[in-house]
Design a protein around this motif. Structure first.
Motif, PDB file in Angstrom:
ATOM      1  N   LEU A 123      -8.974  -5.942  11.591  1.00  0.00           N
ATOM      2  CA  LEU A 123      -9.203  -4.799  10.710  1.00  0.00           C
ATOM      3  C   LEU A 123      -8.056  -3.802  10.782  1.00  0.00           C
ATOM      4  CD1 LEU A 123     -10.853  -3.045   8.805  1.00  0.00           C
ATOM      5  CD2 LEU A 123     -12.061  -2.128  10.813  1.00  0.00           C
ATOM      6  N   MET A 124      -7.613  -3.470  11.980  1.00  0.00           N
ATOM      7  CA  MET A 124      -6.548  -2.480  12.113  1.00  0.00           C
ATOM      8  C   MET A 124      -5.265  -2.951  11.437  1.00  0.00           C
ATOM      9  SD  MET A 124      -7.768   0.224  13.631  1.00  0.00           S
ATOM     10  CE  MET A 124      -6.459   1.118  14.485  1.00  0.00           C
ATOM     11  N   ASN A 125      -4.964  -4.233  11.515  1.00  0.00           N
ATOM     12  CA  ASN A 125      -3.789  -4.755  10.817  1.00  0.00           C
ATOM     13  C   ASN A 125      -3.964  -4.682   9.303  1.00  0.00           C
ATOM     14  OD1 ASN A 125      -1.766  -5.529  12.773  1.00  0.00           O
ATOM     15  ND2 ASN A 125      -3.217  -7.049  13.508  1.00  0.00           N
ATOM     16  N   LYS A 126      -5.181  -4.944   8.816  1.00  0.00           N
ATOM     17  CA  LYS A 126      -5.414  -4.879   7.377  1.00  0.00           C
ATOM     18  C   LYS A 126      -5.402  -3.449   6.855  1.00  0.00           C
ATOM     19  CE  LYS A 126      -7.686  -9.331   6.907  1.00  0.00           C
ATOM     20  NZ  LYS A 126      -8.959 -10.072   6.786  1.00  0.00           N
ATOM     21  N   LEU A 127      -5.608  -2.492   7.743  1.00  0.00           N
ATOM     22  CA  LEU A 127      -5.534  -1.089   7.343  1.00  0.00           C
ATOM     23  C   LEU A 127      -4.127  -0.522   7.477  1.00  0.00           C
ATOM     24  CD1 LEU A 127      -8.818   0.220   9.010  1.00  0.00           C
ATOM     25  CD2 LEU A 127      -8.390   0.008   6.547  1.00  0.00           C
ATOM     26  N   PHE A 128      -3.420  -0.841   8.558  1.00  0.00           N
ATOM     27  CA  PHE A 128      -2.193  -0.106   8.878  1.00  0.00           C
ATOM     28  C   PHE A 128      -0.896  -0.915   8.775  1.00  0.00           C
ATOM     29  CE2 PHE A 128      -5.661   2.106  11.023  1.00  0.00           C
ATOM     30  CZ  PHE A 128      -5.482   3.384  10.500  1.00  0.00           C
ATOM     31  N   ASP A 129      -0.977  -2.228   8.697  1.00  0.00           N
ATOM     32  CA  ASP A 129       0.232  -3.035   8.621  1.00  0.00           C
ATOM     33  C   ASP A 129       0.633  -3.251   7.169  1.00  0.00           C
ATOM     34  OD1 ASP A 129       1.525  -6.035   8.529  1.00  0.00           O
ATOM     35  OD2 ASP A 129       2.055  -4.963  10.369  1.00  0.00           O
ATOM     36  N   HIS A 130       1.914  -3.066   6.858  1.00  0.00           N
ATOM     37  CA  HIS A 130       2.390  -3.239   5.475  1.00  0.00           C
ATOM     38  C   HIS A 130       2.379  -4.702   5.047  1.00  0.00           C
ATOM     39  CE1 HIS A 130       3.553   0.799   4.262  1.00  0.00           C
ATOM     40  NE2 HIS A 130       4.074   0.989   5.452  1.00  0.00           N
ATOM     41  N   GLU A 131       2.566  -5.611   5.983  1.00  0.00           N
ATOM     42  CA  GLU A 131       2.625  -7.025   5.637  1.00  0.00           C
ATOM     43  C   GLU A 131       1.225  -7.634   5.527  1.00  0.00           C
ATOM     44  OE1 GLU A 131       5.451  -8.560   4.904  1.00  0.00           O
ATOM     45  OE2 GLU A 131       6.662  -6.788   5.344  1.00  0.00           O
ATOM     46  N   ALA A 132       0.421  -7.442   6.557  1.00  0.00           N
ATOM     47  CA  ALA A 132      -0.904  -8.065   6.612  1.00  0.00           C
ATOM     48  C   ALA A 132      -1.967  -7.273   5.872  1.00  0.00           C
ATOM     49  CB  ALA A 132      -1.326  -8.236   8.071  1.00  0.00           C
ATOM     50  N   GLY A 133      -1.667  -6.017   5.558  1.00  0.00           N
ATOM     51  CA  GLY A 133      -2.658  -5.154   4.930  1.00  0.00           C
ATOM     52  C   GLY A 133      -2.045  -4.135   3.998  1.00  0.00           C
ATOM     53  N   ILE A 134      -2.631  -2.936   3.968  1.00  0.00           N
ATOM     54  CA  ILE A 134      -2.209  -1.942   2.965  1.00  0.00           C
ATOM     55  C   ILE A 134      -1.315  -0.843   3.524  1.00  0.00           C
ATOM     56  CG2 ILE A 134      -4.186  -2.400   1.468  1.00  0.00           C
ATOM     57  CD1 ILE A 134      -5.429   0.269   2.524  1.00  0.00           C
ATOM     58  N   GLY A 135      -0.993  -0.880   4.814  1.00  0.00           N
ATOM     59  CA  GLY A 135       0.011   0.029   5.358  1.00  0.00           C
ATOM     60  C   GLY A 135      -0.332   1.497   5.254  1.00  0.00           C
ATOM     61  N   ILE A 136      -1.566   1.890   5.591  1.00  0.00           N
ATOM     62  CA  ILE A 136      -1.924   3.310   5.591  1.00  0.00           C
ATOM     63  C   ILE A 136      -0.899   4.096   6.399  1.00  0.00           C
ATOM     64  CG2 ILE A 136      -3.577   4.947   6.601  1.00  0.00           C
ATOM     65  CD1 ILE A 136      -5.814   3.105   5.629  1.00  0.00           C
ATOM     66  N   SER A 137      -0.427   5.197   5.827  1.00  0.00           N
ATOM     67  CA  SER A 137       0.678   5.929   6.443  1.00  0.00           C
ATOM     68  C   SER A 137       0.372   7.388   6.760  1.00  0.00           C
ATOM     69  CB  SER A 137       1.918   5.853   5.538  1.00  0.00           C
ATOM     70  OG  SER A 137       1.583   6.196   4.208  1.00  0.00           O
ATOM     71  N   TYR A 138      -0.838   7.848   6.419  1.00  0.00           N
ATOM     72  CA  TYR A 138      -1.214   9.234   6.761  1.00  0.00           C
ATOM     73  C   TYR A 138      -2.718   9.269   6.981  1.00  0.00           C
ATOM     74  CZ  TYR A 138      -0.120  14.249   6.971  1.00  0.00           C
ATOM     75  OH  TYR A 138       0.108  15.542   7.400  1.00  0.00           O
ATOM     76  N   MET A 139      -3.152   9.989   8.032  1.00  0.00           N
ATOM     77  CA  MET A 139      -4.582  10.143   8.294  1.00  0.00           C
ATOM     78  C   MET A 139      -4.904  11.560   8.720  1.00  0.00           C
ATOM     79  SD  MET A 139      -6.492   6.889   9.951  1.00  0.00           S
ATOM     80  CE  MET A 139      -5.597   6.926  11.491  1.00  0.00           C
ATOM     81  N   ARG A 140      -6.093  11.973   8.334  1.00  0.00           N
ATOM     82  CA  ARG A 140      -6.632  13.261   8.752  1.00  0.00           C
ATOM     83  C   ARG A 140      -7.631  13.017   9.878  1.00  0.00           C
ATOM     84  NH1 ARG A 140     -10.729  16.393   5.373  1.00  0.00           N
ATOM     85  NH2 ARG A 140     -10.586  18.597   5.941  1.00  0.00           N
ATOM     86  N   VAL A 141      -7.602  13.893  10.889  1.00  0.00           N
ATOM     87  CA  VAL A 141      -8.452  13.746  12.064  1.00  0.00           C
ATOM     88  C   VAL A 141      -9.262  15.024  12.252  1.00  0.00           C
ATOM     89  CG1 VAL A 141      -8.500  13.277  14.547  1.00  0.00           C
ATOM     90  CG2 VAL A 141      -6.681  12.288  13.129  1.00  0.00           C
ATOM     91  N   PRO A 142     -10.602  14.972  12.093  1.00  0.00           N
ATOM     92  CA  PRO A 142     -11.402  16.162  12.408  1.00  0.00           C
ATOM     93  C   PRO A 142     -11.225  16.554  13.869  1.00  0.00           C
ATOM     94  CG  PRO A 142     -12.688  14.598  11.120  1.00  0.00           C
ATOM     95  CD  PRO A 142     -11.424  13.886  11.541  1.00  0.00           C
ATOM     96  N   LEU A 143     -10.998  17.845  14.117  1.00  0.00           N
ATOM     97  CA  LEU A 143     -10.844  18.354  15.482  1.00  0.00           C
ATOM     98  C   LEU A 143     -12.187  18.912  15.918  1.00  0.00           C
ATOM     99  CD1 LEU A 143      -7.347  20.034  15.040  1.00  0.00           C
ATOM    100  CD2 LEU A 143      -7.881  17.830  16.105  1.00  0.00           C
TER     101      LEU A 143
END
Length: 486
Positions: A105-125
């Motif tokens: 899952l993490m590769n499909k979310l954040f990797d440009h080759e295997a997935g969609i390459g998410i490049s920015y995230m918001r984190v609730p503090l």
């Protein structure tokens, strides 16, 4: 977190995803004269699927309805596309997937080759409505306070939020993060609770120091914040989950006299971003930006998409063109399950609309939720994430925004510039173009019409054409004429 617009989320099987995202990432085209094409159709028969490449040909004379791209005319520089890693999202990823499922899952979310390459995230503090419990980083028993922040701790986030972020950063080192609190600790507030109330006047300095400690503590874990917003949705005070009312004069006071100077004193480079609420009240950020003492500390303004129109972002840009714009939240949910309608709304308003109205960041809400739209401690009872994780089996389904956002995040790299691409015709062929740091050109288009339409593109002396199905989204990538503006 409220909702009005018909946004996302039918669910799709993992097996469909594997076929959809096979092949290379499209970061540059096949070679000279080649245009890569990636397509998603409203009937889901094609989901971010790579089609046969097109050939660039010599442009003809004058033609009607041609998208003319000028990669020498640049607008805002892009930081990225993504979603929010809420407490609920991180808890599910860390606790309801086995090691193999999590890595996939993490590769499909954040990797440009295997997935969609998410490049920015918001984190609730601290806790938002999507958390397993209410918490801040400095909770105290009712009636007690801790102005020196002796009890400050991010131990809760070290359990599964920070490890998930560390894994994401290992996959995509270009990933940037924004931190946003839903509430100050209760003892700092008029309600003496994370629910309701506003910041006490004598808590401004402790709250500024609280921000310093949050940023420093995360950075010590190898998880730096590119930016912070001071308060999620300051004009909405929920009754059943953390929130805090904050007027523009109060936010301006907090910035110019407390948080801005505290960041300066402690050499904190995280950008300060204001508002972080809906499109319908542009006067709020403008009130703060009109104060020169606050203005000098502010990087830009963040917007949500639950009320108002995306074009209102441009009002703030026009008044302060040197300040950045961010789009930080919009959720899909069970109230809207038509894939084609959801794809159209996201492409039209966020991927195309928000970027053409100067956003350098475009985010959805929860990265992941479960089959029961949670875990949640209040607020929205039928919101859905970019992905859905089944708590029993660990099966993952990929919702419509995975594909709509993938049409940008997979191809538009951190540091790209939006470039001139002529008019985007509402309800017809809508589009936006970018130039990546490696010089490649990315055109993201939506055929919003009710019939198939030919998309015609010209850049310099070259051109290509492609027939887009009704309601389809497509991304086109081809080599440019050199690296983008630095």
């Amino acid at each position: 977190m409220r909702r009005i617009n018909a946004v996302m989320l039918p669910v799709l099987l993992v097996t469909l995803l594997t076929a959809a995202c096979s092949g290379n990432s499209g970061s540059s085209a096949d070679g000279p004269g080649q245009v890569q094409v990636w397509l998603t159709t409203p009937d889901q028969s094609k989901l971010l699927q790579q089609e046969d490449s097109l050939k660039l040909t010599k442009a003809k004379g004058s033609e009607e309805n041609v998208i003319t791209i000028d990669d020498q005319k640049v607008y805002q520089q892009m930081d990225g596309f993504g979603a929010s890693l809420t407490d609920s999202s991180a808890w599910l990823i860390a606790n309801k997937l086995n090691d193999e499922q999590r890595e996939e899952l993490m590769n499909k979310l954040f990797d440009h080759e295997a997935g969609i390459g998410i490049s920015y995230m918001r984190v609730p503090l601290g806790a938002s409505d999507f958390a397993v419990k209410n918490y801040t980083f400095n909770d105290m028993p009712a009636g007690e306070s801790d102005p020196e922040l002796k009890n400050f701790s991010i131990a809760h986030d070290k359990e599964y939020i920070i490890p998930t972020l560390q894994q994401a950063l290992a996959i995509n080192p270009d990933l940037k993060l924004m931190g946003s609190p839903w509430s100050a600790p209760g003892w700092m507030k008029t309600s003496d609770s994370v629910i309701g109330g506003s910041l006490k006047p004598d808590a401004y300095e402790p709250f500024a120091n609280y921000f310093v400690k949050m940023v420093q503590a995360y950075e010590a874990e190898g998880v730096p914040f590119d930016a912070v917003t001071l308060q999620n949705e300051p004009h909405y005070t929920p009754e059943d989950y953390p929130g805090m009312r904050m007027e523009p004069v109060e936010q301006g006071e907090l910035i110019k006299n407390y948080i801005g100077p505290a960041f300066e004193k402690n050499n904190i480079k995280s950008k300060i971003v204001i508002w972080d609420h809906n499109w319908d009240e542009p006067y709020y950020p403008l009130t703060i930006l009109n104060d020169p003492e606050a203005l000098k500390y502010v990087d830009g303004t963040a917007f949500h998409g639950y009320a108002g129109e995306v074009g209102n972002q441009a009002q703030v840009h026009e008044a302060y063109p040197d300040k950045n714009l961010y789009f930080t939240e919009s959720s899909g949910g069970a109230w809207s399950t038509d894939f084609g309608g959801n794809l159209k709304w996201d492409m039209e308003n966020l991927i195309i609309g928000a970027t053409r109205n100067w956003s350098k960041v475009v985010l959805k809400w929860n990265l992941a939720l479960d089959e029961n739209y949670g875990p949640t401690i209040g607020g929205c009872k039928d919101c859905m994430g970019v992905v859905t994780i089944n708590q029993g089996s660990g099966d993952v389904t990929f919702n419509s925004e995975y594909y709509s956002f993938g049409h940008a995040s997979k191809f538009v790299k951190t540091g790209a510039y939006r470039i001139e691409s002529g008019e985007s015709v509402s309800g017809e062929m809508e589009q936006v173009a970018f130039k990546n740091p490696d010089g490649s050109i990315v055109l993201v288009a939506l055929n919003a019409a009710g019939e198939d339409k030919e998309l015609k593109v010209r850049i310099g002396s070259q051109a290509f054409a492609y027939t887009m199905p009704a309601g389809a989204a497509a991304t086109f990538v081809w080599p440019g004429s050199g690296s983008s503006k630095q």
